[in-house]
Design an enzyme around this catalytic site. Sequence first.
Site, PDB file in Angstrom:
ATOM      1  N   ASP A  75       0.814  -1.213   0.000  1.00 50.35           N
ATOM      2  CA  ASP A  75       0.000   0.000   0.000  1.00 50.35           C
ATOM      3  C   ASP A  75       0.846   1.261   0.000  1.00 50.35           C
ATOM      4  OD1 ASP A  75       0.803  -0.647   2.672  1.00 50.35           O
ATOM      5  OD2 ASP A  75      -0.681   0.762   3.449  1.00 50.35           O
ATOM      6  N   GLU A 129       0.045  -1.207   5.570  1.00 51.18           N
ATOM      7  CA  GLU A 129       1.066  -0.791   6.533  1.00 51.18           C
ATOM      8  C   GLU A 129       0.947   0.677   6.900  1.00 51.18           C
ATOM      9  OE1 GLU A 129       4.975   0.903   7.800  1.00 51.18           O
ATOM     10  OE2 GLU A 129       3.810   1.365   6.002  1.00 51.18           O
ATOM     11  N   GLU A 130       0.405   1.482   5.985  1.00 54.44           N
ATOM     12  CA  GLU A 130       0.440   2.931   6.160  1.00 54.44           C
ATOM     13  C   GLU A 130      -0.689   3.477   7.044  1.00 54.44           C
ATOM     14  OE1 GLU A 130       2.860   4.623   5.382  1.00 54.44           O
ATOM     15  OE2 GLU A 130       3.814   3.935   3.546  1.00 54.44           O
TER      16      GLU A 130
END
Length: 357
Positions: A75, A129-130
Site C-alpha cells: 500500500d 502498513e500505512e
Amino acid sequence: MVNPLSPEVLADPVTLTRALVDIESVSLDEQRIADCVEQVLAEVPWLSTQRFGNTVMARTDLGRTQRVVLAGHLDTVPLADNFPSRVDGNLIYGCGTSDMKSGLAHALHLAVTVDAPRYDVTYLFYEAEEIDSRFNGLRLVAQAHPQWLAADFAVLHEPTYGVVEAGCQGTLRAMVTTAGRRAHSARSWRGVNAIHAAGEVLRRLGDYRPRDVTIDGCHYREGLNAVRINGGVAGNVIPDECAVEVNFRFAPDRDDQQAQAHVHEVFAGFDVEIVDCAGGALPGLDSAPAREFLAAVGEPPVAKLGWTDVARFAALGIPALNFGPGDPNLAHARDEHVEVDKIRQGAEMLRRWLVPA
C-alpha cells in the site's frame, strides 16, 4: 484483467518499479496489486504461493538449512497529484516510488529470477502498513498464519537510501493531564487554570535530556516531545482540564514496560495515561544470514531512527533489518521519487547475497 507485470517487466527492477507504481494501491485498496503479484508468483515453478486477504506469500522449499524472509508492503499513502509515474533523467517520480514500491520491485524481481538461492526464501507482500495497525497485513498474518513468518532472518524493504538500517526505535504516546477548577474569566481568582498548570509539564520536557545509545555499533537517539495540547472551554471560562500529548521515541534496549515506567517517572505527580506503545527491535546482526547480508552490501549498518515492522519480526524472535533503495526523507512527499541507480545497485547487492558464488 491484463497483468502489467509481464515477464519483460519482471526482468528489470527499474521497469518493474514503474509498473508497480502505476498500479494504484492506496491503503485498503490493494486488491488489484495483490491480484497481479499473486498471479505472477503462482506461475513460478520453484515457489508455492498462498494468500490471506490482500497479503501474498510465496516461498521456496529447497531443503536449505536456513530460511530468510524478504517483506514489503503493497500500500501507499493517498495520492497527491503524483500518479502515474514519470521519469526525469535518473529519477522516477510517483506515489510509492520511495516508500516502498522500489523495494517491492527488488523482492518481486528476485522471486521470479532466482531459482536456487543459498537460503530458502519466503517472500511476503502485505497490505495496509500505512494506516492503523489493526489493518496491518503482517500483524494479521502473525496471528492467523504465524508459520508464514518463521525464519532465521528477515529483510524489510523500507526506504533506507541503500544503506542497512538495523533494528528500530520503539514509540510511545501518552496523555499527561492537568486539573483545575472552572470559573468565569472575569473572576479568575475563583478558579484554577489547568492550562497554566501544564507549564510544569512543558518545563520538564524542555529540561529533558534524551539518551544516545549505541548497540552493536548502531547509534540510537531517543526523544521525548510534546506533539499536541488540548485545553480550554470557551473564551470567558477558566479551564479545568488540559492534556499534553507526548511522544517518546526510545532505543530498543528498553522494552515496553521500561519505556512506560520512564515516562511515568518523568511526569511524576501528574495523571499519565499511556495511549499507544510499540516496542522497538534490537539490531540482530549476529545471525549468519545477517553477517552475509552486510558483507554483500559492503557498508556498516546504522540505527533505524523510527519504528518499522522489523519490530514485529523481533517480537517473534526473528532478527530483522531495513534495506531499500528509496530515500526515507521523500516518503509520503508530493514530489516522492527514487533514483534509478539506487534501484539497480540494491538489486545487485541482494542478488550477491542470495545467489551462491
